[in-house]
Design an enzyme around this catalytic site. Structure first.
Site: not given
Ligand SMILES: *Cc1c(COP(=O)(O)O)cnc(C)c1O
Length: 367
Positions: A35, A133, A162, A221, A262, A309, A311
């Site tokens: 992602k 969530r 999660h 994951r 600046y 800045c 750039d």
């Molecule tokens: C982004 C995400 C992960 C990975 O999380 P990390 O902290 O980068 O390991 C795993 N599962 C879900 C649902 C996520 O959104």
């Protein structure tokens, strides 16, 4: 090519992935979160590399991210982690994404759309065990799972949760993760007890992978860890994959008492040599780096001075220097302080540092 570049060390990514695979053993799968353009590293190249190195699944947050991967000829299963809109269902089906589903209403709309398209859509059931969530309540999981399994146009392919605080070793957070995992295990058992096969069971983000072996289930994951940042302090070496480099495009002598950039916030305390670097907040670096970071040139660190800045920024090379125009400088990564060090300086997390490096910065793939 532009002087400011993000080097993406694919060999390091592969070593990080291999180290994860060695720890989980051959019986488990790896889903690589790609992602936000693979946390800024470039989703297509990272996805291809990850699959070649043995990952089985990819994960994205937006339907458009899944579409981009399919457009690049990637055929692996792509989990859609965030909740899509009903209007996006046609694209979910077109790009053969695997949405994580949390509720009956969306499941039914999805099933109906798949039926009328004449396709079978794989889904994973998401259970909320404490992140708050997305996901159904653990109590609702068996009923929802059976409902999904009964729909011919859906394929019930997995069950996920999660973890909210798995990277933390504080006793309260360790206990909370334990609680999340036991709620999840129980819900999965009840799905099975109800006669439904839960598919691939998965829960572990990087923190879960590193700190909670009982979160590994059938698939892990890990995201940030594969990109090279172990934020837990546990014993697992990950090599940072992104290195941000630039060149010195201008060098000049500045007299004591002259102000730079600046707002004239920096006034030179002595005669000194100042280098101009063509990198700024327009590249996705934080303006809070003003007077608050050092760049590596050859093997020494030099402070940024004056306002950072859009750039460009300025580094103080000191009163005597043999550093020459057009030389290279590292902003983070490689031998320089890492994106995690920069994150600590800016009171944020390395995810935000690498994600924010934007399209103006070419990604150069090495290794
Ligand atoms: C982004 C995400 C992960 C990975 O999380 P990390 O902290 O980068 O390991 C795993 N599962 C879900 C649902 C996520 O959104």
């Amino acid at each position: 090519m532009r002087a400011t570049q993000a080097l993406i060390h694919l060999d390091r990514f592969c070593r990080n992935l291999r180290a994860v695979r060695e720890r989980i053993g051959p019986g488990r799968r790896i889903c690589v979160p790609v992602k936000a353009d693979a946390y800024g590293h470039g989703a297509i190249r990272i996805a291809g590399t990850a699959l070649a190195a043995g990952a089985s699944h990819l994960a994205v947050a937006a339907v458009s991210e899944g579409a981009e991967l399919r457009g690049a000829g990637i055929h692996a299963p792509i989990l859609l982690l965030s909740q899509a809109l009903p209007e996006e269902i046609p694209e979910i089906l077109q790009y053969r994404l695997t949405p994580l589903v949390s509720d009956r209403e969306f499941v039914e709309v999805l099933a109906q759309a798949a039926l009328s398209e004449g396709v079978r859509c794989p889904v994973h059931l998401k259970i909320d065990t404490g992140m708050g969530r997305l996901g159904c309540l653990p109590d609702e999981a068996p009923g929802l799972a059976a409902g999904i399994a009964a729909l011919k146009s859906l394929e019930y392919a997995g069950t996920a949760t999660h973890l909210a605080a798995a990277d933390s070793g504080l006793p309260g957070d360790m206990a909370f993760t334990g609680e999340q995992l036991s709620r999840f295990r129980e819900a999965v058992e009840q799905i099975r007890a109800g006669g439904t096969e839960p598919g691939i069971v998965h829960a572990a983000n990087s923190g879960g992978f590193l700190r909670h072996e009982d979160s590994w289930f059938d698939m892990v994951r890990p995201g940030i860890l594969l990109y090279g940042y172990n934020l837990t302090g546990t014993d697992f070496t990950a090599e940072p994959v992104m290195e941000l480099r630039t060149r010195l495009t201008f060098i000049k002598k500045v007299r004591q008492g002259e102000s730079l950039s600046y707002g004239r916030t920096w006034v030179s305390p002595r005669d000194t040599w100042i280098a101009t670097l063509p990198a700024g907040y327009g590249d996705g670096l934080s303006r809070l780096l003003s007077g608050n970071w050092q760049v590596l040139i050859r093997d020494r660190l030099y402070p940024l001075v004056g306002r950072f800045c859009m750039d460009q920024c300025l580094a103080d090379l000191g009163p005597e220097t043999d550093i020459a125009r057009w030389e290279e400088a590292a902003i983070f990564g490689g031998s320089a302080p890492s994106a995690a060090d920069m994150a600590a300086r800016l009171h944020t997390i390395p995810y935000e540092i690498t994600c924010n490096i934007n399209k103006r910065v070419p990604r150069v793939y090495v290794g």
